[in-house]
Design a protein around this motif. Sequence first.
Motif, PDB file in Angstrom:
ATOM      1  N   MET A   1       0.853  -1.186   0.000  1.00 17.51           N
ATOM      2  CA  MET A   1       0.000   0.000   0.000  1.00 17.51           C
ATOM      3  C   MET A   1       0.889   1.237   0.000  1.00 17.51           C
ATOM      4  N   ALA A   2       0.460   2.245  -0.711  1.00 18.24           N
ATOM      5  CA  ALA A   2       1.303   3.434  -0.825  1.00 18.24           C
ATOM      6  C   ALA A   2       0.475   4.684  -0.588  1.00 18.24           C
ATOM      7  N   GLY A   3       1.193   5.789  -0.348  1.00 15.73           N
ATOM      8  CA  GLY A   3       0.510   7.072  -0.212  1.00 15.73           C
ATOM      9  C   GLY A   3      -0.445   7.093   0.973  1.00 15.73           C
ATOM     10  N   HIS A   4      -1.573   7.799   0.777  1.00 18.83           N
ATOM     11  CA  HIS A   4      -2.488   8.003   1.896  1.00 18.83           C
ATOM     12  C   HIS A   4      -3.128   6.702   2.364  1.00 18.83           C
ATOM     13  N   LYS A   6      -1.787   4.168   3.316  1.00 13.63           N
ATOM     14  CA  LYS A   6      -1.055   3.635   4.458  1.00 13.63           C
ATOM     15  C   LYS A   6      -1.710   4.043   5.776  1.00 13.63           C
ATOM     16  N   PHE A   7      -2.441   5.143   5.762  1.00 15.74           N
ATOM     17  CA  PHE A   7      -3.070   5.614   6.985  1.00 15.74           C
ATOM     18  C   PHE A   7      -4.401   4.920   7.249  1.00 15.74           C
ATOM     19  N   LYS A   8      -4.892   4.175   6.274  1.00 21.01           N
ATOM     20  CA  LYS A   8      -6.245   3.630   6.376  1.00 21.01           C
ATOM     21  C   LYS A   8      -6.394   2.711   7.580  1.00 21.01           C
ATOM     22  N   ASN A   9      -5.413   1.840   7.793  1.00 26.17           N
ATOM     23  CA  ASN A   9      -5.510   0.908   8.916  1.00 26.17           C
ATOM     24  C   ASN A   9      -5.520   1.645  10.239  1.00 26.17           C
ATOM     25  N   ILE A  10      -4.669   2.657  10.367  1.00 26.72           N
ATOM     26  CA  ILE A  10      -4.598   3.411  11.613  1.00 26.72           C
ATOM     27  C   ILE A  10      -5.915   4.134  11.854  1.00 26.72           C
ATOM     28  N   MET A  11      -6.436   4.754  10.817  1.00 29.04           N
ATOM     29  CA  MET A  11      -7.682   5.495  10.969  1.00 29.04           C
ATOM     30  C   MET A  11      -8.858   4.542  11.164  1.00 29.04           C
ATOM     31  N   HIS A  12      -8.761   3.329  10.646  1.00 32.32           N
ATOM     32  CA  HIS A  12      -9.794   2.331  10.910  1.00 32.32           C
ATOM     33  C   HIS A  12      -9.902   2.068  12.403  1.00 32.32           C
ATOM     34  N   ARG A  13      -8.762   1.979  13.065  1.00 36.23           N
ATOM     35  CA  ARG A  13      -8.800   1.749  14.501  1.00 36.23           C
ATOM     36  C   ARG A  13      -9.453   2.929  15.207  1.00 36.23           C
ATOM     37  N   LYS A  14      -9.126   4.123  14.741  1.00 31.80           N
ATOM     38  CA  LYS A  14      -9.737   5.310  15.339  1.00 31.80           C
ATOM     39  C   LYS A  14     -11.239   5.293  15.124  1.00 31.80           C
ATOM     40  N   GLU A 210      -2.953 -12.607   8.168  1.00 35.43           N
ATOM     41  CA  GLU A 210      -4.308 -12.701   8.710  1.00 35.43           C
ATOM     42  C   GLU A 210      -4.335 -13.211  10.151  1.00 35.43           C
ATOM     43  N   GLU A 211      -3.524 -14.232  10.429  1.00 32.55           N
ATOM     44  CA  GLU A 211      -3.516 -14.809  11.774  1.00 32.55           C
ATOM     45  C   GLU A 211      -3.065 -13.798  12.819  1.00 32.55           C
ATOM     46  N   LYS A 212      -1.944 -13.132  12.526  1.00 33.09           N
ATOM     47  CA  LYS A 212      -1.409 -12.147  13.465  1.00 33.09           C
ATOM     48  C   LYS A 212      -2.317 -10.917  13.531  1.00 33.09           C
ATOM     49  N   ALA A 213      -2.950 -10.562  12.418  1.00 26.51           N
ATOM     50  CA  ALA A 213      -3.816  -9.379  12.388  1.00 26.51           C
ATOM     51  C   ALA A 213      -4.981  -9.528  13.357  1.00 26.51           C
ATOM     52  N   ASP A 237       0.478  -2.641   9.106  1.00 27.18           N
ATOM     53  CA  ASP A 237      -0.133  -2.456   7.783  1.00 27.18           C
ATOM     54  C   ASP A 237      -0.896  -3.735   7.463  1.00 27.18           C
ATOM     55  N   ILE A 238      -2.205  -3.661   7.510  1.00 27.51           N
ATOM     56  CA  ILE A 238      -3.059  -4.817   7.218  1.00 27.51           C
ATOM     57  C   ILE A 238      -3.772  -4.557   5.899  1.00 27.51           C
ATOM     58  N   SER A 239      -3.705  -5.504   4.988  1.00 24.85           N
ATOM     59  CA  SER A 239      -4.296  -5.315   3.669  1.00 24.85           C
ATOM     60  C   SER A 239      -5.821  -5.178   3.767  1.00 24.85           C
ATOM     61  N   ASP A 240      -6.402  -4.537   2.766  1.00 28.48           N
ATOM     62  CA  ASP A 240      -7.861  -4.383   2.728  1.00 28.48           C
ATOM     63  C   ASP A 240      -8.553  -5.742   2.717  1.00 28.48           C
ATOM     64  N   GLU A 241      -7.947  -6.716   2.003  1.00 32.51           N
ATOM     65  CA  GLU A 241      -8.548  -8.053   1.923  1.00 32.51           C
ATOM     66  C   GLU A 241      -8.636  -8.710   3.287  1.00 32.51           C
ATOM     67  N   ILE A 242      -7.560  -8.602   4.058  1.00 38.18           N
ATOM     68  CA  ILE A 242      -7.561  -9.202   5.398  1.00 38.18           C
ATOM     69  C   ILE A 242      -8.534  -8.446   6.304  1.00 38.18           C
ATOM     70  N   MET A 243      -8.558  -7.132   6.198  1.00 40.63           N
ATOM     71  CA  MET A 243      -9.495  -6.342   7.002  1.00 40.63           C
ATOM     72  C   MET A 243     -10.929  -6.767   6.737  1.00 40.63           C
ATOM     73  N   GLU A 244     -11.260  -6.969   5.472  1.00 40.47           N
ATOM     74  CA  GLU A 244     -12.618  -7.369   5.113  1.00 40.47           C
ATOM     75  C   GLU A 244     -12.953  -8.752   5.676  1.00 40.47           C
ATOM     76  N   LYS A 245     -11.995  -9.671   5.639  1.00 38.97           N
ATOM     77  CA  LYS A 245     -12.219 -11.003   6.203  1.00 38.97           C
ATOM     78  C   LYS A 245     -12.456 -10.931   7.701  1.00 38.97           C
ATOM     79  N   LEU A 246     -11.662 -10.113   8.376  1.00 42.14           N
ATOM     80  CA  LEU A 246     -11.785 -10.016   9.821  1.00 42.14           C
ATOM     81  C   LEU A 246     -13.068  -9.310  10.246  1.00 42.14           C
ATOM     82  N   ALA A 247     -13.560  -8.439   9.376  1.00 45.58           N
ATOM     83  CA  ALA A 247     -14.775  -7.686   9.696  1.00 45.58           C
ATOM     84  C   ALA A 247     -16.032  -8.489   9.446  1.00 45.58           C
ATOM     85  N   SER A 248     -15.923  -9.542   8.627  1.00 46.07           N
ATOM     86  CA  SER A 248     -17.113 -10.319   8.252  1.00 46.07           C
ATOM     87  C   SER A 248     -17.485 -11.351   9.305  1.00 46.07           C
TER      88      SER A 248
END
Length: 248
Positions: A1-4, A6-14, A210-213, A237-248
């Motif tokens: 992931m590049a540019g802005h 990279k902040f997505k995971n951090i802001m997701h937590r917020k 995914e496991e560690k995430a 840095d957690i990929s969007d794909e892993i985030m979606e799996k964990l959120a489902s």
Amino acid sequence: MAGHSKFKNIMHRKGAQDAKRSKLFSRLSKEITVAAKMGGPDADSNPRLRLAIQNARGQSMPKDNIERAIKKADAGDVETYDEIRYEGYGPGGIAVIVEALTDNRNRSASNIRACFSKNGGALGETGSVSFMFDRVGEIVYPASAGDADSMLEAAIDAGAEDVQSDEEQHVVTCAFEDLGEVSKALGDALGEAESVNPIWKPQNLTPVDEEKAGSLLKMIDALEDDDDVQNVYANFDISDEIMEKLAS
């Protein structure tokens, strides 16, 4: 992931934290009370209180709650809070910084240590991970404040160092010592920000599988649920794909 992104995971937590409205308001109230007790109840002459009130307004905290938090400091019977920074590692070797405001250091240390150890992490000494972060100022505006180009221009004019924009918000960063001046200039140009804070910004982000995430996010949730914890920062840095799996 590049540019802005990279902040997505951090802001997701917020965003996850902000969803817990009562807990969020409690933390904002505590910061207002501490700021008012330390520097007085006049926001015009107390920069920390001014920022605390601005952040509370940015999160739609009712005016009565803000005034009550200030009066609590005036009452003289408010607890004495210590500001403490804890540092350690989470699952996958992720560096984690925890900021707390507490009236009981032993309780906070015990609870935070337990959050780390129960979720595959380890609490370390102060300074053990902070060298991997930069202390900077962060100013957040909603996407409705303007397009990316106009935000970048306004930020440069205000003396900021960087802007990361996505479909939800603009995250402006500046030197820590310039936070007050930059936020005022942006406020004059764009109106009040959603939040204005000194933060710990990771110098680099570490990919997490995914496991560690799953374990890492569980640990961060546990930390954020602690009443003494004000902020949690981590260099993951957690990929969007892993985030979606964990959120489902």
